[in-house]
Design an enzyme around this catalytic site. Structure first.
Site, PDB file in Angstrom:
ATOM      1  CG  PHE A 136      -1.837   1.257   1.179  1.00  0.00           C
ATOM      2  CD1 PHE A 136      -2.996   1.267   0.409  1.00  0.00           C
ATOM      3  CD2 PHE A 136      -1.496   2.420   1.867  1.00  0.00           C
ATOM      4  CE1 PHE A 136      -3.804   2.398   0.336  1.00  0.00           C
ATOM      5  CE2 PHE A 136      -2.310   3.555   1.802  1.00  0.00           C
ATOM      6  CZ  PHE A 136      -3.463   3.536   1.040  1.00  0.00           C
ATOM      7  CG  ASP A 223       5.762   3.510   1.946  1.00  0.00           C
ATOM      8  OD1 ASP A 223       5.815   4.187   2.998  1.00  0.00           O
ATOM      9  OD2 ASP A 223       4.721   3.380   1.273  1.00  0.00           O
ATOM     10  CE  LYS A 252      -0.750   5.842   7.756  1.00  0.00           C
ATOM     11  NZ  LYS A 252      -0.454   5.227   6.479  1.00  0.00           N
TER      12      LYS A 252
HETATM   13  C1  LIG Z   1      -0.783   5.391   5.084  1.00  0.00           C
HETATM   14  C2  LIG Z   1       0.270   4.972   4.144  1.00  0.00           C
HETATM   15  C3  LIG Z   1       0.495   5.679   2.950  1.00  0.00           C
HETATM   16  C4  LIG Z   1      -0.375   6.816   2.505  1.00  0.00           C
HETATM   17  O1  LIG Z   1      -0.305   7.899   3.361  1.00  0.00           O
HETATM   18  P1  LIG Z   1      -1.413   9.077   3.230  1.00  0.00           P
HETATM   19  O2  LIG Z   1      -0.911  10.101   4.198  1.00  0.00           O
HETATM   20  O3  LIG Z   1      -2.715   8.473   3.628  1.00  0.00           O
HETATM   21  O4  LIG Z   1      -1.386   9.535   1.842  1.00  0.00           O
HETATM   22  C5  LIG Z   1       1.544   5.278   2.158  1.00  0.00           C
HETATM   23  N1  LIG Z   1       2.334   4.246   2.497  1.00  0.00           N
HETATM   24  C6  LIG Z   1       2.147   3.549   3.633  1.00  0.00           C
HETATM   25  C7  LIG Z   1       3.072   2.431   3.966  1.00  0.00           C
HETATM   26  C8  LIG Z   1       1.098   3.875   4.482  1.00  0.00           C
HETATM   27  O5  LIG Z   1       0.895   3.161   5.587  1.00  0.00           O
END
Ligand SMILES: *Cc1c(COP(=O)(O)O)cnc(C)c1O
Length: 399
Positions: A136, A223, A252
């Site tokens: 994701f 990521d 986050k």
């Molecule tokens: C939540 C998340 C995203 C997206 O972040 P947003 O601030 O919602 O755009 C991307 N990568 C990972 C691993 C995530 O957990």
């Protein structure tokens, strides 16, 4: 699930979320209260966002002061907070340069642009990026194309091209994808998949990817939007493997609730963007920079990364003690305060049952109960999570 009270009905907000029938009004530490006055223990932390919990006594006055001083200007000007936060992220990561934005998908979008330009700078006209099953990376057109979840992609085609998908922890698969394909420019994965169900890249797999990327001159892009910022007991989850990425998107937990994203780059990626190649209006504004600086400062001052390791281990041990051997529990996976309890069946219902019992959490990838609480969680609060959650899981599985 009870009906949505009229006081929180939303006739004018787009229905993009399947919301629970409560609204939260305020919080303190790891506790939050809803508008009906009910108290909850926060095992979700705004989905790994509220690093310092709610209304932290050191964080709040710093932000209040910043708001009264300067919230936003523009990247037309130097923003001293950007240099301060970048220097800190460089110190903690061992990487060299940072680009600031406001969300996780923006950080990943920047990483994808970096990878493509890295290729173009080498004369590769149609660069391709290795991505992962169950990944994701966000919900923009490019990041949802990189995401490995058909539900996120459905209805939004045509997808962005230039991605090659492989399964996690299968070195042969990534080697086969790279071999004889001179267009591959980067390998892009979450160090620990969050939305995909708390699936970690094995440390030896990460080391092999690092070696493969060095050998082939590819960017290793990790990521760490969800697993970074101390959550696993290291500043960044890949540090457990003793390697460094070339590109690391963050978001986050970095701002403890204030929107912020960052792309931290090592020497091979730090000079790819030239003036005019990338930018954002909100990215790097003084308020979000202050939130990032104070989050990291308070984490260090209060030993919150160490707390994530010890309380996380305590919580995982408690969950294992109660759940191991229970029919229907597939696995309890814990990496500091990033914990997944995988069941053998879809279990979305556990989310509502836990909420009704005063515990906030989430269920992801249909059958994984996820806990990503604030890093200030105490051992006593961890015990409380175990005491509330485990009977709910057992009852659910026995039905
Ligand atoms: C939540 C998340 C995203 C997206 O972040 P947003 O601030 O919602 O755009 C991307 N990568 C990972 C691993 C995530 O957990």
């Amino acid at each position: 699930m009870s009906a949505v009270p009229a006081s929180i009905a939303e006739p004018h907000v787009m229905t993009t979320y399947g919301r629970l029938p409560i609204a939260l009004s305020h919080g303190r530490g790891c506790r939050v209260w809803d508008t009906a006055g009910r108290e909850y223990l926060d095992g979700l932390g705004g989905i790994a966002v509220n690093t310092l919990g709610h209304a932290h006594p050191k964080f709040v006055p710093a932000l209040q002061e910043q708001i009264a001083t300067l919230i936003h200007c523009s990247n037309y000007y130097h923003v001293p907070g950007q240099e301060a936060l970048a220097a800190k992220l460089v110190e903690l990561s061992g990487l060299t340069n940072v680009f600031f934005c406001s969300t996780g998908l923006e950080a990943n979008e920047a990483a994808l642009k970096l990878a493509r330009k890295f290729g173009h700078d080498k004369g590769i006209e149609r660069p391709e990026i290795i991505v992962y099953e169950k990944a994701f990376h966000g919900r923009s057109i490019a990041t949802l194309s990189a995401t490995g979840n058909p539900k996120v992609q459905a209805g939004f085609g045509p997808l962005v091209e230039g991605f090659i998908r492989v399964p996690m922890n299968d070195l042969a698969a990534v080697e086969a994808a790279v071999r004889d394909n001179p267009n591959v420019v980067a390998v892009f994965l979450e160090t620990i998949q969050g939305e995909g169900g708390i699936n970690a890249a094995r440390w030896d797999y990460l080391k092999s990817l690092r070696a493969l990327c060095d050998e082939r001159d590819l960017l290793l892009m990790l990521d760490e939007v969800q697993c970074g910022i101390g959550r696993t007991g290291k500043w960044f989850a890949h540090q457990w493997a003793g390697i460094q990425p070339d590109v690391m998107p963050l978001a986050k937990g970095l701002g403890s609730g204030v929107p912020i994203g960052a792309v931290v780059c090592g020497p091979r990626a730090a000079k790819i963007f030239q003036p005019g190649n990338h930018g954002t209006t909100f990215g790097g504004n003084p308020l979000s920079m202050r939130a990032g600086i104070e989050t990291l400062r308070i984490m260090e001052e209060d030993g919150l990364m160490e707390n994530a390791a010890t309380v996380g281990a305590h919580l995982t041990a408690g969950l294992r003690r109660e759940l191991e051997g229970v029919a229907g529990v597939t696995e309890v996976r814990g990496y500091g305060l990033m914990i997944g309890i995988e069941l053998d069946r879809p279990c979305g219902e556990i989310l509502t049952r836990a909420m009704d019992a005063g515990l906030l959490l989430s269920v992801t990838a249909d059958r994984v109960v996820r806990l990503v609480p604030p890093l200030i969680l105490t051992a006593a609060e961890a015990d409380e999570i175990v005491a509330i959650l485990c009977p709910i899981i057992k009852t659910f599985l026995a039905a």
